[in-house]
Design a protein around this motif. Structure first.
Motif, PDB file in Angstrom:
ATOM      1  N   SER A  97      90.986   7.479  52.512  1.00  0.00           N
ATOM      2  CA  SER A  97      91.553   6.303  53.170  1.00  0.00           C
ATOM      3  C   SER A  97      91.115   6.221  54.624  1.00  0.00           C
ATOM      4  CB  SER A  97      93.076   6.363  53.097  1.00  0.00           C
ATOM      5  OG  SER A  97      93.533   7.517  53.781  1.00  0.00           O
ATOM      6  N   ARG A  98      90.087   6.977  55.012  1.00  0.00           N
ATOM      7  CA  ARG A  98      89.631   7.031  56.399  1.00  0.00           C
ATOM      8  C   ARG A  98      88.163   6.641  56.515  1.00  0.00           C
ATOM      9  NH1 ARG A  98      92.531  11.531  55.325  1.00  0.00           N
ATOM     10  NH2 ARG A  98      94.468  11.781  56.459  1.00  0.00           N
ATOM     11  N   GLN A  99      87.797   6.218  57.716  1.00  0.00           N
ATOM     12  CA  GLN A  99      86.397   5.930  58.021  1.00  0.00           C
ATOM     13  C   GLN A  99      85.921   6.928  59.065  1.00  0.00           C
ATOM     14  OE1 GLN A  99      86.102   1.850  59.204  1.00  0.00           O
ATOM     15  NE2 GLN A  99      86.925   1.098  57.269  1.00  0.00           N
ATOM     16  N   HIS A 100      84.707   7.443  58.874  1.00  0.00           N
ATOM     17  CA  HIS A 100      84.146   8.452  59.770  1.00  0.00           C
ATOM     18  C   HIS A 100      82.795   7.974  60.287  1.00  0.00           C
ATOM     19  CE1 HIS A 100      87.082  11.436  58.338  1.00  0.00           C
ATOM     20  NE2 HIS A 100      86.830  10.952  57.126  1.00  0.00           N
TER      21      HIS A 100
ATOM     22  N   VAL B  81      78.900   3.863  52.213  1.00  0.00           N
ATOM     23  CA  VAL B  81      78.419   3.612  53.573  1.00  0.00           C
ATOM     24  C   VAL B  81      78.731   2.157  53.924  1.00  0.00           C
ATOM     25  CG1 VAL B  81      76.406   3.586  55.073  1.00  0.00           C
ATOM     26  CG2 VAL B  81      76.610   5.336  53.298  1.00  0.00           C
ATOM     27  N   LEU B  82      79.512   1.968  54.979  1.00  0.00           N
ATOM     28  CA  LEU B  82      79.915   0.625  55.395  1.00  0.00           C
ATOM     29  C   LEU B  82      78.954   0.026  56.414  1.00  0.00           C
ATOM     30  CD1 LEU B  82      83.711   1.337  55.868  1.00  0.00           C
ATOM     31  CD2 LEU B  82      82.569   0.422  53.862  1.00  0.00           C
ATOM     32  N   LEU B  83      78.347   0.871  57.260  1.00  0.00           N
ATOM     33  CA  LEU B  83      77.445   0.400  58.304  1.00  0.00           C
ATOM     34  C   LEU B  83      76.379   1.459  58.534  1.00  0.00           C
ATOM     35  CD1 LEU B  83      78.139  -1.491  61.448  1.00  0.00           C
ATOM     36  CD2 LEU B  83      77.189   0.756  61.790  1.00  0.00           C
ATOM     37  N   LEU B  84      75.170   1.019  58.779  1.00  0.00           N
ATOM     38  CA  LEU B  84      74.054   1.926  59.052  1.00  0.00           C
ATOM     39  C   LEU B  84      73.333   1.419  60.280  1.00  0.00           C
ATOM     40  CD1 LEU B  84      72.574   4.390  57.844  1.00  0.00           C
ATOM     41  CD2 LEU B  84      71.103   2.794  56.670  1.00  0.00           C
ATOM     42  N   ARG B  85      73.221   2.253  61.311  1.00  0.00           N
ATOM     43  CA  ARG B  85      72.609   1.835  62.575  1.00  0.00           C
ATOM     44  C   ARG B  85      71.441   2.769  62.880  1.00  0.00           C
ATOM     45  NH1 ARG B  85      73.421  -1.776  67.174  1.00  0.00           N
ATOM     46  NH2 ARG B  85      72.070  -0.853  68.707  1.00  0.00           N
ATOM     47  N   ASP B  86      70.262   2.191  63.175  1.00  0.00           N
ATOM     48  CA  ASP B  86      69.114   2.979  63.600  1.00  0.00           C
ATOM     49  C   ASP B  86      68.435   2.260  64.751  1.00  0.00           C
ATOM     50  OD1 ASP B  86      67.961   0.875  62.272  1.00  0.00           O
ATOM     51  OD2 ASP B  86      66.780   2.067  60.890  1.00  0.00           O
ATOM     52  N   GLU B  87      67.225   2.682  65.103  1.00  0.00           N
ATOM     53  CA  GLU B  87      66.529   2.088  66.253  1.00  0.00           C
ATOM     54  C   GLU B  87      66.155   0.629  66.033  1.00  0.00           C
ATOM     55  OE1 GLU B  87      63.791   4.088  63.464  1.00  0.00           O
ATOM     56  OE2 GLU B  87      65.436   4.881  64.666  1.00  0.00           O
ATOM     57  N   ASN B  88      66.103   0.168  64.793  1.00  0.00           N
ATOM     58  CA  ASN B  88      65.748  -1.221  64.491  1.00  0.00           C
ATOM     59  C   ASN B  88      66.940  -2.159  64.497  1.00  0.00           C
ATOM     60  OD1 ASN B  88      63.098  -0.413  64.134  1.00  0.00           O
ATOM     61  ND2 ASN B  88      63.418   0.016  61.971  1.00  0.00           N
ATOM     62  N   GLY B  89      68.151  -1.622  64.560  1.00  0.00           N
ATOM     63  CA  GLY B  89      69.350  -2.445  64.543  1.00  0.00           C
ATOM     64  C   GLY B  89      70.345  -1.929  63.532  1.00  0.00           C
ATOM     65  N   ALA B  90      71.340  -2.740  63.252  1.00  0.00           N
ATOM     66  CA  ALA B  90      72.408  -2.330  62.354  1.00  0.00           C
ATOM     67  C   ALA B  90      72.348  -3.113  61.048  1.00  0.00           C
ATOM     68  CB  ALA B  90      73.763  -2.551  63.018  1.00  0.00           C
ATOM     69  N   VAL B  91      72.721  -2.434  59.963  1.00  0.00           N
ATOM     70  CA  VAL B  91      72.854  -3.061  58.663  1.00  0.00           C
ATOM     71  C   VAL B  91      74.324  -2.933  58.281  1.00  0.00           C
ATOM     72  CG1 VAL B  91      72.182  -3.013  56.240  1.00  0.00           C
ATOM     73  CG2 VAL B  91      70.523  -2.417  58.007  1.00  0.00           C
ATOM     74  N   VAL B  92      74.988  -4.068  58.135  1.00  0.00           N
ATOM     75  CA  VAL B  92      76.396  -4.080  57.780  1.00  0.00           C
ATOM     76  C   VAL B  92      76.514  -4.400  56.306  1.00  0.00           C
ATOM     77  CG1 VAL B  92      78.638  -5.139  58.246  1.00  0.00           C
ATOM     78  CG2 VAL B  92      76.980  -4.850  60.099  1.00  0.00           C
ATOM     79  N   GLY B  93      77.272  -3.582  55.578  1.00  0.00           N
ATOM     80  CA  GLY B  93      77.442  -3.784  54.152  1.00  0.00           C
ATOM     81  C   GLY B  93      78.416  -4.901  53.834  1.00  0.00           C
ATOM     82  N   GLN B  94      78.305  -5.435  52.637  1.00  0.00           N
ATOM     83  CA  GLN B  94      79.177  -6.519  52.185  1.00  0.00           C
ATOM     84  C   GLN B  94      79.861  -6.148  50.880  1.00  0.00           C
ATOM     85  OE1 GLN B  94      79.771  -9.289  53.925  1.00  0.00           O
ATOM     86  NE2 GLN B  94      78.332  -8.738  55.525  1.00  0.00           N
ATOM     87  N   PRO B  95      80.705  -5.192  50.713  1.00  0.00           N
ATOM     88  CA  PRO B  95      81.299  -4.331  51.720  1.00  0.00           C
ATOM     89  C   PRO B  95      80.522  -3.035  51.956  1.00  0.00           C
ATOM     90  CG  PRO B  95      82.445  -3.980  49.675  1.00  0.00           C
ATOM     91  CD  PRO B  95      81.396  -5.051  49.425  1.00  0.00           C
TER      92      PRO B  95
ATOM     93  N   GLY C 103      72.306   1.556  48.342  1.00  0.00           N
ATOM     94  CA  GLY C 103      71.243   2.546  48.413  1.00  0.00           C
ATOM     95  C   GLY C 103      71.364   3.534  49.555  1.00  0.00           C
ATOM     96  N   ALA C 104      72.286   3.337  50.462  1.00  0.00           N
ATOM     97  CA  ALA C 104      72.455   4.263  51.587  1.00  0.00           C
ATOM     98  C   ALA C 104      73.433   5.364  51.192  1.00  0.00           C
ATOM     99  CB  ALA C 104      72.973   3.522  52.812  1.00  0.00           C
ATOM    100  N   LYS C 105      73.205   6.574  51.711  1.00  0.00           N
ATOM    101  CA  LYS C 105      74.117   7.683  51.466  1.00  0.00           C
ATOM    102  C   LYS C 105      74.014   8.688  52.602  1.00  0.00           C
ATOM    103  CE  LYS C 105      70.877  10.152  48.510  1.00  0.00           C
ATOM    104  NZ  LYS C 105      70.644  10.722  47.192  1.00  0.00           N
ATOM    105  N   VAL C 106      75.055   9.479  52.727  1.00  0.00           N
ATOM    106  CA  VAL C 106      75.113  10.533  53.737  1.00  0.00           C
ATOM    107  C   VAL C 106      75.283  11.848  52.994  1.00  0.00           C
ATOM    108  CG1 VAL C 106      76.391  11.451  55.699  1.00  0.00           C
ATOM    109  CG2 VAL C 106      76.120   8.989  55.448  1.00  0.00           C
ATOM    110  N   VAL C 107      74.378  12.792  53.239  1.00  0.00           N
ATOM    111  CA  VAL C 107      74.428  14.098  52.594  1.00  0.00           C
ATOM    112  C   VAL C 107      75.077  15.076  53.568  1.00  0.00           C
ATOM    113  CG1 VAL C 107      73.070  15.945  51.550  1.00  0.00           C
ATOM    114  CG2 VAL C 107      72.349  13.569  51.282  1.00  0.00           C
ATOM    115  N   VAL C 108      76.132  15.765  53.098  1.00  0.00           N
ATOM    116  CA  VAL C 108      76.857  16.719  53.934  1.00  0.00           C
ATOM    117  C   VAL C 108      76.881  18.080  53.250  1.00  0.00           C
ATOM    118  CG1 VAL C 108      78.297  14.964  55.027  1.00  0.00           C
ATOM    119  CG2 VAL C 108      79.091  16.067  52.960  1.00  0.00           C
ATOM    120  N   GLU C 109      77.029  19.130  54.074  1.00  0.00           N
ATOM    121  CA  GLU C 109      77.130  20.494  53.568  1.00  0.00           C
ATOM    122  C   GLU C 109      78.493  21.054  53.957  1.00  0.00           C
ATOM    123  OE1 GLU C 109      74.888  24.806  54.025  1.00  0.00           O
ATOM    124  OE2 GLU C 109      74.038  23.025  54.934  1.00  0.00           O
TER     125      GLU C 109
END
Length: 111
Positions: free
Chosen positions: A9-12, A38-52, A56-62
């Motif tokens: 229920s949280r956003q990080h 992934v709700l938002l992805l920001r890089d040097e080219n700008g931001a991509v906001v999801g709807q919602p 195809g974006a994902k974050v891999v964590v250990e």
């Protein structure tokens, strides 16, 4: 580059190399997880906001380990000799962001 991910229920805000505290789950130290909401992805080219979500974006964590945080709630009324103390111990899983995978091409920002 960073991403805003929804977990539970949280956003990080996840950047490569950052440490996050996620809700408790049965995992082992060293195990890798993929956060696909992934709700938002920001890089040097700008931001991509999801709807919602960004498709195809994902974050891999250990997984680094587990944490416990004691939460205390205290109510106090002055001049009435009334004090109430309640609390619980919240358990978390501490993870490190390994990489952020962009949609489309399989380029990733890693730590």
């Amino acid at each position: 580059m960073y991403a805003i991910v929804e977990e539970g229920s949280r956003q990080h805000r996840a950047e490569a190399g950052s440490i996050l505290h996620l809700d408790e789950r049965p995992v082992e130290v060293g195990q890798r997880l993929e956060l696909t909401r992934v709700l938002l992805l920001r890089d040097e080219n700008g931001a991509v906001v999801g709807q919602p979500l960004v498709p195809g974006a994902k974050v891999v964590v250990e997984v680094l380990g587990e944490d416990k945080v004691k939460t205390v709630t205290q109510k106090f009324r002055r001049r009435k000799a009334s004090k109430r103390l309640k609390g619980h111990t919240q358990r978390y899983v501490r993870v490190k962001v390994v990489e952020i995978v962009k949609p489309g091409n399989d380029t990733a920002a890693s730590a």
